[in-house]
Write an enzyme that holds these catalytic residues in place. Structure first.
Site, PDB file in Angstrom:
ATOM      1  N   CYS A  98      46.718  76.298  35.428  1.00  0.00           N
ATOM      2  CA  CYS A  98      46.720  77.622  34.814  1.00  0.00           C
ATOM      3  C   CYS A  98      47.976  77.750  33.961  1.00  0.00           C
ATOM      4  O   CYS A  98      48.760  76.806  33.838  1.00  0.00           O
ATOM      5  CB  CYS A  98      46.635  78.733  35.858  1.00  0.00           C
ATOM      6  SG  CYS A  98      48.117  78.950  36.847  1.00  0.00           S
ATOM      7  N   HIS A 111      50.498  88.383  37.372  1.00  0.00           N
ATOM      8  CA  HIS A 111      51.832  87.791  37.448  1.00  0.00           C
ATOM      9  C   HIS A 111      52.342  87.558  36.035  1.00  0.00           C
ATOM     10  O   HIS A 111      51.583  87.609  35.066  1.00  0.00           O
ATOM     11  CB  HIS A 111      51.835  86.489  38.248  1.00  0.00           C
ATOM     12  CG  HIS A 111      50.779  85.512  37.840  1.00  0.00           C
ATOM     13  ND1 HIS A 111      49.464  85.630  38.256  1.00  0.00           N
ATOM     14  CD2 HIS A 111      50.824  84.398  37.058  1.00  0.00           C
ATOM     15  CE1 HIS A 111      48.751  84.628  37.757  1.00  0.00           C
ATOM     16  NE2 HIS A 111      49.550  83.878  37.018  1.00  0.00           N
TER      17      HIS A 111
END
Length: 649
Positions: A402, A568
């Protein structure tokens, strides 16, 4: 004239796409319940009076399963597709009218009933759709405190009315339709013409129109026939792996270039794994190879009818092992003859077509694969492996990547790792990394669909898989199927288990003060801000980190699936992190997260790897509906921590 031609072509494509979509919808109702159908088939095969091990008491389950259980679960699945659980419940209830009217002696006399799969596939979605529209009519108009009363009574009244409509309006029509279709099949069998069905079944498979035929007609009729005769040849018309095997073996012997190199691995995946789509590009690359598939299909059906064999239940997926698992005790010789006879004829015809092909080029397998995926409407792991020449190669290392490598990939890797190791592939490593740290050493790379192109630049030789649901993506099951079919080595090299030894408990990174059980936010942006403020208040991040969380969300969604989002910051915001911490916010009413419903928002600030253990625990929790239910019912921060600390990873 050009305009007319274009319009006609567009119309043909539009019709094909609509048929594909209809077939996919039918398949989505049948496929999740294949396990239940197989259970019925096995109980029938073993315990009826002509079964392998007759048992009068156990055989009593056969009738209720085929007449009641299977139609009800199919109707529930169809309703759930349309309107989630509420649609499933009203759909499953409504189908009972059709079931009774087509099975009870009061309606059918001494003729015997018919399993109402067609009725289930109609009543389930239709009733759910009506329920959805009714709820929309009075949405926001119900006085506070009366919502549950209206919801429950509206569902009960509609389901009851639809059951009555199904009993007296739909059931007579379906009985007649089933009689007509059954008579048509019997006519083809009696006239020896059943093999001619391959003339449209094999081309339909390559065009991805087979689901409408298989799940809309053949499976319901086959189950009806199997309920009466104990077996049905209709289950073999589309699922026979022989024609595809023959086509691929012809390329193995007589092909050229990458097609010849890829065909052996594709044959293993197709024949033993049951993933028939891997041979479709080989036909699309040289369209006349469809003649080999048709010839093989006709041969197989001819031999099946000659030996008077069939299957107890559908073979799904269409692998030789699934076929044998549903074969009655006395039919193994005929089934084997039909499968391998089909393969032999396809091989001979395909070999002749390849040998007499005067074109000098070897064909573009990659272009054919892309064409196949375009027709299917989605990418396929198995076919992508063909396009990259990866079919049959060993898969030892899987990397879940990611953007930052500290949130989405850690949880996705945890879910996938459990599936891979649970399937017995202990030698396959599954780790998580940021895309920036990705290299070309991985055999397979899994990323969010918005990040796949970036990942390809860092790992051009790897097989790439795109997902949009990190917690429960069906692509994970496809990866496991590919490993099961021989794409992975099993020499016991040992897995990277990322053992949690020495990792701190949940409360070290998730402070009880950072757990909110009734979030105030009502929008995605507000939810990110609310969860981020908890990190700021805990002294874990600087206020600037919240903006980095918004920036991260604008680039790639942090929705993981199963009601969970994990916002995040970006890599550039690492400097705003003072210590590793998480915050946990529950939204009982849900938050619209780019079209998905998020009930739990877990904000992440990862300074090191301290948070990874807790993320693995979260991944395990959110892959288990029972654990998610515990979080839904948690009444305190301590209850949340107890759920997370009680999970082993």
């Amino acid at each position: 004239m050009a305009s007319i031609a274009t319009d006609d072509a567009g119309s043909r494509v539009g019709v094909r796409v609509r048929v594909q979509q209809f077939g996919t919808f039918l398949s989505a109702m049948i496929m999740p319940n294949i396990g239940a159908i197989i259970a019925w088939g096995l109980i029938t095969a073993f315990f009826i009076d002509v079964g392998w091990t007759p048992n009068e008491k156990i055989a009593l389950m056969v009738g209720p399963m085929i007449f009641y259980l299977l139609p009800i679960v199919i109707a529930y699945t169809g309703g759930k597709i349309v309107y989630d659980v509420r649609g499933g419940v009203v759909g499953a209830t409504a189908v009972i009218g059709v079931i009774v009217a087509t099975s009870d002696p009061i309606f059918v006399g001494d003729e015997g009933g018919s399993p109402m799969f067609l009725g289930a596939m109609i009543m389930g979605p239709v009733t759910a759709y009506l329920m959805k529209r009714l709820d929309q009519l009075w949405e926001g108009k119900i006085r506070p405190g009366f919502e549950m009363l209206v919801d429950n009574f509206s569902a009960g009244i509609l389901a009851g009315l639809m059951a009555i409509v199904g009993m007296f309006a739909l059931a007579p029509v379906l009985r007649q339709v089933i009689d007509w279709l059954g008579n048509a099949v019997n006519t083809l069998v009696d006239a020896g013409l059943l093999p001619l069905t391959s003339l449209f079944i094999e081309p339909a498979k390559v065009m991805f129109l087979n689901n409408a035929i298989n799940h809309g007609v053949l499976t319901p009729l086959g189950i009806d026939e199997a309920a009466e005769a104990g077996k049905s040849v209709l289950f073999l018309l589309e699922a026979n792996p022989g024609p595809g095997l023959g086509v691929l073996m012809a390329y193995t012997v007589f092909g050229r270039g990458i097609a010849k190199a890829s065909a052996p691995g594709a044959a293993i995946i197709q024949f033993f794994g049951g993933i028939h789509e891997v041979y479709f590009p080989f036909v699309l690359m040289k369209p006349r190879m469809i003649l080999a598939a048709i010839a093989g299909g006709m041969t197989g059906i001819f031999l099946f009818t000659l030996f008077d064999v069939g299957l107890r239940a559908p073979a799904a997926p269409g692998s030789i092992m699934a076929v044998y698992a549903q074969t009655p005790a006395g039919d193994f010789v005929g089934i084997t003859a039909g499968v391998f006879g089909a393969a032999a004829v396809s091989f001979v015809v395909g070999g002749l077509l390849l040998k007499t092909d005067r074109r000098a080029d070897e064909g573009d397998l990659g272009a054919a694969t892309s064409q196949m995926e375009s027709m299917k409407g989605k990418r396929s792991i198995a076919s992508s492996a063909l396009a990259t020449g990866a079919a049959g190669r060993e898969i030892r290392s899987i990397v879940f990547a990611c953007d930052a490598g500290m949130g989405s990939s850690a949880m996705g890797a945890s879910v996938l790792r459990r599936k891979v190791q649970g399937a017995g592939h202990a030698d396959v490593t599954v780790v998580n990394r940021s895309i920036a740290n990705l290299d070309d050493s991985a055999d397979l790379v899994v990323t969010h669909q918005d990040l796949t192109e970036r990942a390809r630049h860092h790992a051009p030789s790897a097989l790439h898989v795109s997902v949009d649901n990190f917690m429960g993506s069906p692509r994970y099951d496809e990866i496991v199927e590919m490993l099961d079919a021989g794409g992975a080595s099993e020499d016991g090299a040992g897995a990277a288990s990322e053992a949690p030894g020495g990792v701190a408990g949940s409360s070290d990174v998730l402070d009880p003060q950072s757990i909110v059980l009734d979030g105030a936010a009502r929008t995605l942006d507000d939810a990110i801000a609310e969860s981020g403020r908890l990190l700021v208040e805990a002294g874990a991040v600087a206020p600037a980190y919240i903006e980095a969380m918004h920036e991260r969300e604008r680039s790639v969604s942090t929705f993981m699936g199963n009601g969970l989002a994990i916002p995040h910051g970006t890599n550039e915001a690492k400097g705003s992190i003072r210590r590793t911490a998480l915050s946990f916010v529950r939204y009982p009413g849900g938050i619209d997260w780019n079209g998905k419903q998020a009930r739990f928002v877990v904000a992440i600030a990862g300074a090191g790897d301290d948070h990874l253990e807790l993320l693995r625990r979260l991944a395990t929790v959110f892959a288990d509906p029972d654990q998610v239910a515990r979080l839904d019912e948690a009444g305190s921060a301590e209850d949340v921590l107890a759920v997370l600390d009680g999970i082993s990873v």
